[in-house]
Design a protein around this motif. Structure first.
Motif, short mmCIF file in Angstrom:
data_model
loop_
_atom_site.label_atom_id
_atom_site.label_comp_id
_atom_site.label_asym_id
_atom_site.label_seq_id
_atom_site.Cartn_x
_atom_site.Cartn_y
_atom_site.Cartn_z
N PHE A 181 0.81 -1.22 0.00
CA PHE A 181 0.00 0.00 0.00
C PHE A 181 0.85 1.27 0.00
O PHE A 181 0.54 2.25 0.68
CB PHE A 181 -0.96 -0.01 1.19
N LYS A 190 -1.07 9.23 4.73
CA LYS A 190 -2.10 8.45 5.41
C LYS A 190 -1.99 8.54 6.93
O LYS A 190 -2.83 8.00 7.65
CB LYS A 190 -2.02 6.98 4.97
N GLN A 226 -0.27 -7.28 12.29
CA GLN A 226 -1.62 -7.67 11.89
C GLN A 226 -1.74 -8.17 10.45
O GLN A 226 -2.85 -8.46 9.99
CB GLN A 226 -2.58 -6.49 12.09
N SER A 227 -0.65 -8.26 9.73
CA SER A 227 -0.72 -8.73 8.35
C SER A 227 -1.29 -10.15 8.28
O SER A 227 -1.01 -10.99 9.14
CB SER A 227 0.67 -8.71 7.71
N GLY A 268 -0.42 -4.36 3.84
CA GLY A 268 -1.08 -3.07 3.87
C GLY A 268 -2.00 -2.85 5.05
O GLY A 268 -2.60 -1.78 5.17
N THR A 269 -2.11 -3.81 5.96
CA THR A 269 -3.04 -3.69 7.09
C THR A 269 -2.68 -2.52 7.99
O THR A 269 -3.57 -1.94 8.64
CB THR A 269 -3.07 -5.00 7.90
N HIS A 270 -1.40 -2.13 8.05
CA HIS A 270 -1.00 -0.98 8.89
C HIS A 270 -1.84 0.25 8.60
O HIS A 270 -2.11 1.05 9.49
CB HIS A 270 0.48 -0.68 8.69
N ALA A 271 -2.22 0.43 7.33
CA ALA A 271 -3.01 1.60 6.95
C ALA A 271 -4.43 1.52 7.48
O ALA A 271 -4.99 2.50 8.00
CB ALA A 271 -3.01 1.77 5.44
N SER A 272 -5.04 0.36 7.38
CA SER A 272 -6.44 0.22 7.80
C SER A 272 -6.59 0.27 9.31
O SER A 272 -7.65 0.65 9.83
CB SER A 272 -7.05 -1.07 7.24
N ILE A 273 -5.53 -0.08 10.07
CA ILE A 273 -5.64 -0.06 11.54
C ILE A 273 -5.01 1.19 12.12
O ILE A 273 -5.05 1.40 13.34
CB ILE A 273 -5.00 -1.30 12.18
N GLY A 274 -4.44 2.06 11.28
CA GLY A 274 -3.84 3.29 11.78
C GLY A 274 -2.59 3.10 12.60
O GLY A 274 -2.34 3.83 13.57
#
Length: 232
Positions: A113, A178, A213-214, A222-228
């Protein structure tokens, strides 16, 4: 698709439900994704150099109070670091799109991401328009900005990759657009060994999860983006 091995033995070992054990002294630093006025990713901006020594442990559970380094929190929180990523070589995971002079291969599961691929009409479309030498160079440069190695540009005439020259090093990605911290960017052909001893394919560009959390551990999805996620 393996890149050349670095001259000295630099190694990252994924420990079971624990941190990344780094040896061989790869330099550690931060870089940020630079964006333009439209919010598109356009460049890599250098950041601070982090003193790390010849061996160090990088947090991969995302909860250390000493980020980017491990402080043992993974054991206290019961971190599940099971590696679920495919182990086939990149060639077996990717699909190819051919243009008139260049080809693009894409292993979507490796996406971190960073979004460099989205500008200028998206690389999946522009590969078919890269006819002039200037357009081919611009396309190859854009693809090479992808940190995860999801995308690779190829010269159709020679069937050789057009890869950026990246020194063996580890970069912690920051994403100001982001407001999040991104993955561990492993560059220049540093070997990565799984907790069970499996050697992942050595590549020029790889991104490892550091938010914990991947769904594609040890790689970033890209999960870092969705969990902030941030490393503050």
């Amino acid at each position: 698709m393996d890149s050349d091995q670095p001259s000295r033995k630099m190694l990252i070992t994924v420990t079971k439900d624990g941190p990344y054990a780094v040896s061989g002294g790869p330099p550690l630093s931060k870089q940020a994704i630079g964006s333009n006025s439209e919010g598109e990713s356009v460049d890599w901006l250098p950041g601070e150099t982090i003193a790390a020594g010849a061996s160090y442990f990088l947090c991969r559970c995302g909860q250390s109070a000493r980020k980017p380094f491990c402080d043992g929190t993974h054991a206290k929180v019961g971190f599940d670091g099971e590696e679920t990523a495919a182990r086939q070589p990149y060639a077996a995971q990717s699909q190819e799109i051919d243009g008139p002079a260049l080809a693009l291969t894409d292993a979507e599961s490796l996406c971190a991401f960073a979004r460099f691929c989205d500008r200028d009409g998206k690389v999946w479309n522009s590969v078919s328009e890269a006819r002039t030498s200037l357009a081919r160079q611009a396309f190859a440069n854009q693809v090479g900005q992808c940190p995860s190695g999801r995308l690779v540009a190829w010269d159709l005439a020679t069937r050789k990759q057009t890869e950026p020259q990246l020194p063996p090093s580890i970069v912690l990605i920051e994403d100001p657009q982001k407001g999040v911290s991104g993955p561990v960017w492993v560059r220049g052909g540093i070997e990565i060994i799984a907790a069970d001893g499996f050697a992942y394919q050595v590549r020029n560009r790889v991104t490892l999860c550091r938010c914990g959390q991947s769904s594609n551990k040890p790689f970033c999805d890209g999960t870092h983006a969705s969990i902030g996620f941030t490393d503050e």
